[in-house]
Design a protein around this motif. Structure first.
Motif, PDB file in Angstrom:
ATOM      1  N   ILE A 116      11.593 -17.634 -16.933  1.00  0.00           N
ATOM      2  CA  ILE A 116      12.778 -17.352 -17.758  1.00  0.00           C
ATOM      3  C   ILE A 116      12.355 -16.987 -19.176  1.00  0.00           C
ATOM      4  O   ILE A 116      12.910 -16.064 -19.794  1.00  0.00           O
ATOM      5  N   LEU A 117      11.348 -17.696 -19.712  1.00  0.00           N
ATOM      6  CA  LEU A 117      10.840 -17.398 -21.052  1.00  0.00           C
ATOM      7  C   LEU A 117      10.251 -15.994 -21.112  1.00  0.00           C
ATOM      8  O   LEU A 117      10.488 -15.246 -22.080  1.00  0.00           O
ATOM      9  N   VAL A 118       9.482 -15.618 -20.093  1.00  0.00           N
ATOM     10  CA  VAL A 118       8.890 -14.280 -20.059  1.00  0.00           C
ATOM     11  C   VAL A 118       9.981 -13.214 -20.059  1.00  0.00           C
ATOM     12  O   VAL A 118       9.890 -12.201 -20.769  1.00  0.00           O
ATOM     13  N   MET A 119      11.027 -13.412 -19.282  1.00  0.00           N
ATOM     14  CA  MET A 119      12.123 -12.445 -19.244  1.00  0.00           C
ATOM     15  C   MET A 119      12.820 -12.358 -20.596  1.00  0.00           C
ATOM     16  O   MET A 119      13.118 -11.260 -21.089  1.00  0.00           O
ATOM     17  N   ALA A 120      13.060 -13.508 -21.240  1.00  0.00           N
ATOM     18  CA  ALA A 120      13.737 -13.512 -22.537  1.00  0.00           C
ATOM     19  C   ALA A 120      12.901 -12.807 -23.607  1.00  0.00           C
ATOM     20  O   ALA A 120      13.411 -11.979 -24.371  1.00  0.00           O
ATOM     21  N   VAL A 121      11.619 -13.133 -23.656  1.00  0.00           N
ATOM     22  CA  VAL A 121      10.731 -12.476 -24.629  1.00  0.00           C
ATOM     23  C   VAL A 121      10.642 -10.982 -24.346  1.00  0.00           C
ATOM     24  O   VAL A 121      10.618 -10.163 -25.260  1.00  0.00           O
ATOM     25  N   GLY A 122      10.622 -10.623 -23.067  1.00  0.00           N
ATOM     26  CA  GLY A 122      10.566  -9.210 -22.704  1.00  0.00           C
ATOM     27  C   GLY A 122      11.769  -8.438 -23.198  1.00  0.00           C
ATOM     28  O   GLY A 122      11.631  -7.349 -23.765  1.00  0.00           O
ATOM     29  N   PHE A 123      12.969  -8.993 -23.026  1.00  0.00           N
ATOM     30  CA  PHE A 123      14.178  -8.304 -23.486  1.00  0.00           C
ATOM     31  C   PHE A 123      14.242  -8.238 -25.016  1.00  0.00           C
ATOM     32  O   PHE A 123      14.781  -7.281 -25.582  1.00  0.00           O
ATOM     33  N   LEU A 124      13.689  -9.236 -25.691  1.00  0.00           N
ATOM     34  CA  LEU A 124      13.643  -9.192 -27.147  1.00  0.00           C
ATOM     35  C   LEU A 124      12.733  -8.081 -27.642  1.00  0.00           C
ATOM     36  O   LEU A 124      12.964  -7.495 -28.711  1.00  0.00           O
ATOM     37  N   TYR A 125      11.687  -7.801 -26.851  1.00  0.00           N
ATOM     38  CA  TYR A 125      10.721  -6.792 -27.268  1.00  0.00           C
ATOM     39  C   TYR A 125      11.173  -5.392 -26.871  1.00  0.00           C
ATOM     40  O   TYR A 125      11.225  -4.482 -27.693  1.00  0.00           O
ATOM     41  N   SER A 126      11.506  -5.193 -25.590  1.00  0.00           N
ATOM     42  CA  SER A 126      11.972  -3.885 -25.123  1.00  0.00           C
ATOM     43  C   SER A 126      12.658  -4.054 -23.772  1.00  0.00           C
ATOM     44  O   SER A 126      12.327  -4.990 -23.029  1.00  0.00           O
ATOM     45  N   PRO A 127      13.599  -3.165 -23.432  1.00  0.00           N
ATOM     46  CA  PRO A 127      14.267  -3.253 -22.126  1.00  0.00           C
ATOM     47  C   PRO A 127      13.289  -3.159 -20.950  1.00  0.00           C
ATOM     48  O   PRO A 127      13.510  -3.786 -19.916  1.00  0.00           O
ATOM     49  N   LEU A 128      12.216  -2.380 -21.117  1.00  0.00           N
ATOM     50  CA  LEU A 128      11.246  -2.231 -20.037  1.00  0.00           C
ATOM     51  C   LEU A 128      10.591  -3.557 -19.708  1.00  0.00           C
ATOM     52  O   LEU A 128      10.521  -3.967 -18.534  1.00  0.00           O
ATOM     53  N   TYR A 129      10.099  -4.260 -20.744  1.00  0.00           N
ATOM     54  CA  TYR A 129       9.452  -5.547 -20.510  1.00  0.00           C
ATOM     55  C   TYR A 129      10.457  -6.566 -19.983  1.00  0.00           C
ATOM     56  O   TYR A 129      10.116  -7.410 -19.153  1.00  0.00           O
ATOM     57  N   GLY A 130      11.694  -6.500 -20.477  1.00  0.00           N
ATOM     58  CA  GLY A 130      12.704  -7.418 -19.982  1.00  0.00           C
ATOM     59  C   GLY A 130      12.994  -7.204 -18.505  1.00  0.00           C
ATOM     60  O   GLY A 130      13.167  -8.162 -17.746  1.00  0.00           O
ATOM     61  N   THR A 131      13.041  -5.929 -18.089  1.00  0.00           N
ATOM     62  CA  THR A 131      13.272  -5.623 -16.677  1.00  0.00           C
ATOM     63  C   THR A 131      12.129  -6.136 -15.819  1.00  0.00           C
ATOM     64  O   THR A 131      12.352  -6.711 -14.730  1.00  0.00           O
ATOM     65  N   LEU A 132      10.910  -5.949 -16.289  1.00  0.00           N
ATOM     66  CA  LEU A 132       9.751  -6.466 -15.550  1.00  0.00           C
ATOM     67  C   LEU A 132       9.811  -7.988 -15.450  1.00  0.00           C
ATOM     68  O   LEU A 132       9.483  -8.572 -14.409  1.00  0.00           O
ATOM     69  N   GLY A 133      10.239  -8.636 -16.549  1.00  0.00           N
ATOM     70  CA  GLY A 133      10.388 -10.091 -16.509  1.00  0.00           C
ATOM     71  C   GLY A 133      11.449 -10.536 -15.522  1.00  0.00           C
ATOM     72  O   GLY A 133      11.290 -11.545 -14.832  1.00  0.00           O
ATOM     73  N   ALA A 134      12.534  -9.752 -15.436  1.00  0.00           N
ATOM     74  CA  ALA A 134      13.589 -10.074 -14.468  1.00  0.00           C
ATOM     75  C   ALA A 134      13.084  -9.926 -13.039  1.00  0.00           C
ATOM     76  O   ALA A 134      13.435 -10.714 -12.150  1.00  0.00           O
ATOM     77  N   ILE A 135      12.239  -8.926 -12.800  1.00  0.00           N
ATOM     78  CA  ILE A 135      11.656  -8.745 -11.463  1.00  0.00           C
ATOM     79  C   ILE A 135      10.771  -9.931 -11.108  1.00  0.00           C
ATOM     80  O   ILE A 135      10.806 -10.445  -9.976  1.00  0.00           O
TER      81      ILE A 135
END
Length: 273
Positions: free
Chosen positions: A205-224
């Motif tokens: 969950i932390l990885v997904m949250a940090v990813g979305f804070l940085y960029s939508p691409l990283y957030g999407t990867l975190g969600a996957i």
């Protein structure tokens, strides 16, 4: 006999961890490709491969508490690294800034191996940090000099030493690889351990949250990755349920067998047969 000895000798020179090369090479290889391949960055990438060869052979020697069988691979790999690495250090003396960090990580790895805890969380952290951080020096030798990223305006230090693109790749891999460490532990070595399961969920969950804070691409990867964690949890629960049902079935069959045996034994005792 000779063939078995030969096979064992070959195994002594290879890593017995099938996924280790992926963890070791992916961050550095990604930085090598994204920052623009050069002969110097290829040189460092080759040295990094030799570093891993020295590490796994030295860890094997440490785990055996100094058995002679594992000494030769360690010494040969160390000699090759020295021969190939000294000219590199003379060419790029600034790379020695990374030496203290890697000495600490290597020491931690060898101590865990000596204590035969090479699969402990401490050993895993040392491996993740070592492999992820290598993306930074590799990127600094790239054709684009480490390139630029959204981190560039946030980094107060000399970007020739810590190029933003290398820092970005290293950070992304460190978060992802440590999540994979927790994920695999909950599936195998720490299966059923609620603390590791909770830590795995929180980390994803932390990885997904940090990813979305940085960029939508990283957030999407975190969600996957989070979806993978959820799907794996369901599979693990299903396997446990199947295992429980199988165990109950075996117990029931053993109970029937025992009851039948007791009946027959009792009948034999009565009839004297």
């Amino acid at each position: 006999m000779i063939s078995s000895i030969s096979t064992r000798s070959v195994r002594d020179w290879r890593s017995n961890e099938p996924g280790a090369w992926v963890i070791v090479l992916m961050p550095a290889l990604s930085a090598f490709l994204v920052s623009g391949p050069t002969w110097n960055s290829a040189w460092l990438l080759a040295l990094w491969c030799l570093c891993y060869c020295v590490q796994f052979s030295a860890a094997r020697w440490a785990k055996s508490h100094g058995r002679a069988r594992y000494r030769m691979p360690m010494l040969v790999y160390a000699a090759l690294l020295t021969c190939a690495g000294l000219p590199f250090v003379f060419r790029f003396p600034g790379m020695l800034w990374w030496a203290p960090l890697y000495c600490v990580l290597c020491a931690g790895s060898l101590i865990c191996a000596w204590r035969r805890r090479e699969h402990s969380i401490l050993a895993n952290i040392c491996a993740v940090l070592a492999s992820s951080t290598m993306a930074i020096p590799v990127a600094s030798l790239g054709a684009h000099g480490g390139g630029t990223s959204a981190l560039a305006h946030l980094l107060p230090f000399d970007q020739s030493i810590l190029p933003p693109l290398g820092v970005e790749i290293a950070g992304a891999y460190a978060l992802t690889l440590f999540g994979s460490v927790l994920y695999v532990k909950t599936m195998i070595r720490e299966r059923g351990n609620t603390r590791y399961l909770a830590a795995s969920w929180i980390w994803h969950i932390l990885v997904m949250a940090v990813g979305f804070l940085y960029s939508p691409l990283y957030g999407t990867l975190g969600a996957i990755l989070l979806a993978r964690r959820r799907h794996a949890g369901r599979d693990a629960q299903y396997e446990e349920d199947c295992e429980d049902r199988g165990n109950r079935r075996v117990r029931d069959e053993l109970g029937l067998f025992r009851d039948d045996h007791l009946c027959r034994h009792g009948a034999h005792s009565v009839t004297g047969v």
